[in-house]
Design an enzyme around this catalytic site. Structure first.
Site, PDB file in Angstrom:
ATOM      1  N   HIS A 102     -11.138  20.461  13.809  1.00 58.57           N
ATOM      2  CA  HIS A 102     -10.334  21.506  14.444  1.00 58.57           C
ATOM      3  C   HIS A 102     -10.091  22.567  13.364  1.00 58.57           C
ATOM      4  O   HIS A 102      -9.954  22.229  12.181  1.00 58.57           O
ATOM      5  CB  HIS A 102      -8.944  21.012  14.851  1.00 58.57           C
ATOM      6  N   ASP A 105      -7.404  21.618  11.008  1.00 59.39           N
ATOM      7  CA  ASP A 105      -7.614  20.457  10.122  1.00 59.39           C
ATOM      8  C   ASP A 105      -8.118  20.930   8.770  1.00 59.39           C
ATOM      9  O   ASP A 105      -7.780  20.364   7.743  1.00 59.39           O
ATOM     10  CB  ASP A 105      -8.729  19.509  10.606  1.00 59.39           C
TER      11      ASP A 105
END
Ligand code: XLS
Ligand code: NI
Ligand code: NI
Length: 438
Positions: A102, A105
């Site tokens: 993501h 992340d």
């Protein structure tokens, strides 16, 4: 090859099934052929950045326990860049050739969208550099539309248009970065696209908005020339009480209703299937029957617990069933087996990350070998095709071809009478047959 962050762990060797070394492959032999492809080509393992690099292992009752010596004191871009080196050393040592992430992340969210985007660009530079150094590729990218408080009532299905807009802006950037990194896909997982109570919810409008959102993504992909595969990932609940992408059938219905079937395939996750009251093989078969099985988030739940425990897959029976479904549909094209799984809160040392992934890879390697042997043997396939043989010719074929209707079928019954005793389904015999190969 760098060995800075996991100095005590070597490149995981292949030692075969007699080995007692816990950090050796017993079955996963990347270059060994199974049928016409190597294990690596069949399995296309991927590391989930959010769990492996970012999960501190907190739970609703306790603080994070994970020991991650490489983490700096601040959640800043420098720390994020350093973490990329950790991720790639980990993948080099385990022999995992893909990863998924993501946006949030890999790089910290900034105070503004502009700042967040430049953080992401700065970390993407390092991701690209490490991809080139190691040959590791991006399986799919995605945007985190569920952590930040602005998304507390959803993103694309938030009742508030400004929130929809923010989500769109975030996905736009995540798609651009995915394209820049040569991502083979882009995933939409519902996050908070669902509801907590129907008292404040207009389902019809929320679904329409989600449909619009995905069409915007499709249009933008065309505009920037991103030709990766889009996926939608079913999950019935958690964090919301009801997620719109509940299961494979609900996703397929949604895609058909909003004319998106040509643009998205499904990313099936084992633990989401069980949360929906299905087995993972059910979800895989439903997706495959619609020509829409794209990728797999490989993990497992706990039969005794009703939430998304995201455990590493170790059950050979389950990996066999997954690989049977996958081989039957001809294997992955753009998809892969992404370990959307986390080590337990009690398994907090860095080396536990290796035990987890090595075990998952070996469990799938065995599943692949067993599934391939079952298919080669042919008895299971033969049984199933014979079970439907009455549709291969005569009346059955006419039914399939749309050549007969109720009147013709009534006439058939009137002249032929009862169908006679149908053959047994032989479930137990088939279960035993599968066990022969385990
Ligand atoms: C959460 C989902 C998530 C997606 C990516 O349950 O599995 O991890 O795979 O957003
Ligand atoms: Ni997932
Ligand atoms: Ni999940």
């Amino acid at each position: 090859m760098s060995s800075e962050f996991f100095p005590d762990v070597p490149v995981i060797p292949l030692e075969g099934s007699d080995s007692k070394n816990p950090l050796a492959f017993k079955h996963y032999d990347a270059s060994a052929k199974v049928g016409d492809k190597t294990m690596e080509e069949h399995l296309r393992f991927s590391m989930a950045y959010w769990h492996t690099l970012r999960n501190g292992l907190s739970d609703p009752f306790g603080v994070p326990t994970a020991i991650r010596p490489w983490e700096g004191a601040n959640d800043d871009v420098e720390n994020a860049k350093n973490r990329v080196r950790v991720a790639f050393e980990f993948m080099e040592k385990t022999g995992i050739k893909y990863y998924c992430f993501h946006d949030r992340d890999v790089a910290p969210e900034g105070a503004t969208l502009t700042e967040s985007n430049s953080n992401l660009d700065a970390v993407a530079d390092v991701l690209l550099e490490e991809q080139q150094r190691t040959g590791v590729k991006l399986l799919w990218g995605t945007a985190c539309l569920f952590v930040h408080p602005r998304y507390n009532q959803g993103a694309a299905t938030s009742p508030y248009a400004d929130v929809f807009a923010y989500g769109a802006a975030q996905v736009k950037k995540a798609m651009e970065v995915t394209k820049r990194l040569g991502g083979e896909g882009y995933t939409f997982w519902g996050g908070r696209e669902g509801y907590q109570t129907l008292l404040n919810t207009n389902i019809g409008r929320e679904l329409d908005h989600l449909g619009r959102f995905l069409h915007m993504a499709v249009d933008y992909a065309k505009e920037i020339g991103f030709d990766g595969q889009f996926y939608i990932e079913p999950k019935p609940k958690e964090p919301t009480k009801h997620q719109y992408d509940s299961d494979a059938a609900a996703c397929l219905n949604f895609l058909r209703q909003y004319d998106l079937m040509d643009h998205l395939k499904l990313n099936i996750e084992t633990n989401h299937a069980t949360l929906a009251g299905h087995s993972v093989e059910h979800e895989l078969e439903v997706a495959a029957a619609a020509g829409a099985l794209g990728s797999i988030d490989a993990n497992t739940g706990d039969e005794m617990l009703g939430w998304d425990t995201d455990q590493f897959p170790t059950n050979i029976y389950m990996t066999t069933q997954i690989m049977l479904s996958l081989l039957k549909m001809g294997g992955f094209t753009t998809g892969g087996l992404n370990f959307d799984a986390k080590v337990r809160r009690e398994s907090f040392e860095p080396v536990d990350l290796f035990h987890a992934h090595v075990g998952g890879m070996d469990a799938f390697a065995r599943g692949l070998k067993v599934a391939h042997a079952i298919i080669e043997d042919g008895r299971l396939d033969k049984f199933v095709s014979e079970r439907y043989a009455s549709y291969d010719s005569g009346l059955g074929k006419q039914i399939e071809n749309g050549e007969v209707g109720f009147k013709e079928l009534e006439a058939h019954v009137l002249s032929n009478g009862e169908p006679g005793v149908t053959p047994s389904g032989r479930q137990e015999m088939l279960e035993n047959l599968v066990n022969e190969f385990l």
